[in-house]
Design a protein around this motif. Structure first.
Motif, short mmCIF file in Angstrom:
data_model
loop_
_atom_site.label_atom_id
_atom_site.label_comp_id
_atom_site.label_asym_id
_atom_site.label_seq_id
_atom_site.Cartn_x
_atom_site.Cartn_y
_atom_site.Cartn_z
N UNK A 47 4.16 1.31 -2.13
CA UNK A 47 3.38 0.58 -1.12
C UNK A 47 4.23 0.25 0.10
N UNK A 48 5.49 -0.05 -0.12
CA UNK A 48 6.42 -0.27 1.00
C UNK A 48 6.54 1.00 1.83
N UNK A 49 6.71 2.12 1.16
CA UNK A 49 6.80 3.41 1.87
C UNK A 49 5.53 3.69 2.64
N UNK A 50 4.38 3.46 2.02
CA UNK A 50 3.10 3.72 2.70
C UNK A 50 2.93 2.82 3.92
N UNK A 51 3.33 1.56 3.79
CA UNK A 51 3.17 0.62 4.90
C UNK A 51 3.98 1.05 6.12
N UNK A 52 5.12 1.68 5.89
CA UNK A 52 5.97 2.11 7.00
C UNK A 52 5.78 3.58 7.34
N UNK A 53 4.78 4.22 6.75
CA UNK A 53 4.50 5.62 7.09
C UNK A 53 3.81 5.68 8.45
N UNK A 54 3.56 6.85 8.90
CA UNK A 54 2.87 7.02 10.18
C UNK A 54 1.35 6.96 10.04
N UNK A 55 0.87 6.56 8.88
CA UNK A 55 -0.56 6.51 8.63
C UNK A 55 -1.24 5.45 9.50
N UNK A 56 -2.37 5.82 10.09
CA UNK A 56 -3.15 4.85 10.87
C UNK A 56 -3.94 3.92 9.94
N UNK A 57 -3.87 4.19 8.65
CA UNK A 57 -4.62 3.41 7.67
C UNK A 57 -3.85 2.17 7.21
N UNK A 58 -2.55 2.09 7.52
CA UNK A 58 -1.69 1.01 7.04
C UNK A 58 -1.10 0.24 8.21
N UNK A 59 -0.81 -1.05 7.98
CA UNK A 59 -0.08 -1.87 8.95
C UNK A 59 0.82 -2.86 8.20
N UNK A 60 2.12 -2.85 8.47
CA UNK A 60 3.01 -3.86 7.91
C UNK A 60 3.21 -5.00 8.91
N UNK A 61 3.23 -6.21 8.42
CA UNK A 61 3.48 -7.38 9.26
C UNK A 61 4.64 -8.17 8.70
N UNK A 62 5.45 -8.74 9.59
CA UNK A 62 6.56 -9.59 9.22
C UNK A 62 6.22 -11.02 9.61
N UNK A 63 6.42 -11.95 8.68
CA UNK A 63 6.23 -13.38 8.94
C UNK A 63 7.62 -13.97 9.15
N UNK A 64 7.80 -14.68 10.26
CA UNK A 64 9.09 -15.31 10.54
C UNK A 64 8.90 -16.78 10.82
N UNK A 65 9.90 -17.55 10.46
CA UNK A 65 9.99 -18.96 10.81
C UNK A 65 11.19 -19.06 11.73
N UNK A 66 10.92 -19.36 13.00
CA UNK A 66 11.94 -19.24 14.04
C UNK A 66 12.46 -17.81 14.00
N UNK A 67 13.74 -17.61 13.73
CA UNK A 67 14.29 -16.25 13.71
C UNK A 67 14.53 -15.73 12.30
N UNK A 68 13.96 -16.40 11.29
CA UNK A 68 14.23 -16.03 9.90
C UNK A 68 13.00 -15.40 9.24
N UNK A 69 13.19 -14.25 8.60
CA UNK A 69 12.06 -13.63 7.90
C UNK A 69 11.70 -14.44 6.67
#
Length: 168
Positions: A47-69
């Motif tokens: 699922x990590x690989x799929x999220x970072x693939x070029x697929x238009x079907x997937x989107x990965x999002x990063x949640x940060x608090x200030x500058x920390x993931x």
């Protein structure tokens, strides 16, 4: 705390941080699905690989608090009528502070429409959280059902909630 939160589409530059968060996520989930790491200490990461693939079907999002993931959200089904919140993780240090609910609302606002989310019934915190999401995001207009885990007859069925966001 939410004033210092940020949710953005993850880029390849964010991938190392998300890979480390992924290990924490999979470690947390191993309690409920019986998974153990591979011989190299890593967990399955399709699922990590799929999220970072070029697929238009997937989107990965990063949640940060200030500058920390502090977490991530993977969405799939973007080219379909129903989106699936595929993977969701918030580090323990900020759980129960509104970060998760805030992040889900932010992601769903970016992709309005029909949504589905799966979770394990034996994960009491997830059960309470996702049922709260259903009721807050679609009061009285969400459903829950059990579905077998594909290719894992040894596991209990997943719970799935379904709703529309925003709710008309």
């Amino acid at each position: 705390m939410t004033a210092d939160l940020n949710l953005r589409t993850a880029t390849p530059t964010d991938r190392p941080a998300i890979e480390r968060l992924w290990l924490m996520f999979k470690h947390d989930m191993s309690e409920f699905v019986g998974g153990v790491p591979n011989p190299d200490g890593a967990f399955r990461s399709e699922r990590l690989e799929a999220a970072f693939s070029d697929s238009v079907d997937w989107a990965p999002y990063l949640i940060s608090l200030s500058d920390r993931p502090v977490g991530f959200v993977f969405v799939r089904g973007l080219s379909r009528p129903t989106r699936v919140l595929n993977s969701f993780f918030v580090v323990r240090g900020v759980r129960r502070a509104g970060v998760g609910l805030w992040a889900v609302r932010e992601v769903m606002a970016r992709h309005p429409g029909e949504w589905e989310v799966a979770f394990q019934e034996n994960n009491g915190r997830a059960v309470r959280f996702w049922r709260r999401v259903g009721e807050e995001f679609a009061p009285g207009a969400w459903t829950e059902e059990r579905r077998p885990v594909p290719e894992r007859p040894d596991l209990a069925p997943d719970c799935w909630i379904s709703f529309r966001y925003p709710n008309p």
